[in-house]
Design an enzyme around this catalytic site. Structure first.
Site, PDB file in Angstrom:
ATOM      1  N   VAL A 156       0.777  -1.186  -0.002  1.00  0.00           N
ATOM      2  CA  VAL A 156      -0.018   0.011   0.046  1.00  0.00           C
ATOM      3  C   VAL A 156       0.912   1.036   0.085  1.00  0.00           C
ATOM      4  CG1 VAL A 156      -1.894   1.307   1.208  1.00  0.00           C
ATOM      5  CG2 VAL A 156      -1.629  -1.309   1.186  1.00  0.00           C
ATOM      6  N   HIS A 160      -7.295   7.613   1.156  1.00  0.00           N
ATOM      7  CA  HIS A 160      -7.581   6.469   0.989  1.00  0.00           C
ATOM      8  C   HIS A 160      -6.412   5.385   1.245  1.00  0.00           C
ATOM      9  CE1 HIS A 160      -9.559   2.805  -1.296  1.00  0.00           C
ATOM     10  NE2 HIS A 160      -8.286   2.374  -1.717  1.00  0.00           N
TER      11      HIS A 160
END
Length: 160
Positions: free
Chosen positions: A87, A94
């Site tokens: 990520v 987000h």
């Protein structure tokens, strides 16, 4: 090396022989995920885990990892599971949502099922940071999975 003479102490065991390991890998940020996977599987094999004792499942992104882990954990076919993915911070909130929720999901599956899960989901600010860390993190995830699988077996033996 034991710390006490009269206290039973379970030592870390990094022998992967006869272990069954499931791996769930995110396909998002695939270059990093592939790097994590390569380092992870190389370390598993180095530590004695047979390739035939591994199962690789891929999912679209990090948020989908916990569901696949849960399904695998509930089969009782694995000694440990490994979550792999990346990520990487973007320009929106987000990043925080995905990082927090994927981590929480992995931890919940582990605690709910009693199957150890090594969290190899990188969370970084940049692509370069992720690429720089992927090999080490992948290998570390393999070591954590092996050590925790062996620890759970050892705990079962001494507590029954």
């Amino acid at each position: 090396m034991a710390r006490y003479e009269n206290i039973l102490e379970l030592e870390p065991n990094l022998n992967g022989g006869e272990l069954r390991i499931g791996i769930v890998m995110s396909r998002f940020n695939i270059d990093v995920s592939d790097g994590l996977l390569g380092a992870c599987t190389a370390e598993l094999v180095k530590r004695g885990v047979e390739e035939s004792g591994m199962l690789l499942v891929t999912v679209p992104g990090a948020l989908e990892i916990p569901m696949a882990l849960q399904k695998m954990a509930l089969t009782d076919q694995f000694d440990a599971l490994i979550a792999l993915g990346a990520v990487i911070r973007g320009d929106t909130y987000h990043f925080e949502v995905v990082s927090n929720q994927s981590t929480s999901g992995v931890a919940a599956v582990q605690l709910d099922t009693g199957i150890p899960i090594a969290n190899g989901i990188l969370t970084t600010d940049t692509d370069d940071q992720a690429l720089a860390r992927m090999s080490r993190k992948g290998a570390e995830a393999a070591l954590v999975a092996i050590e925790m699988a062996n620890l759970m077996r050892d705990l079962d033996e001494v507590t029954q």
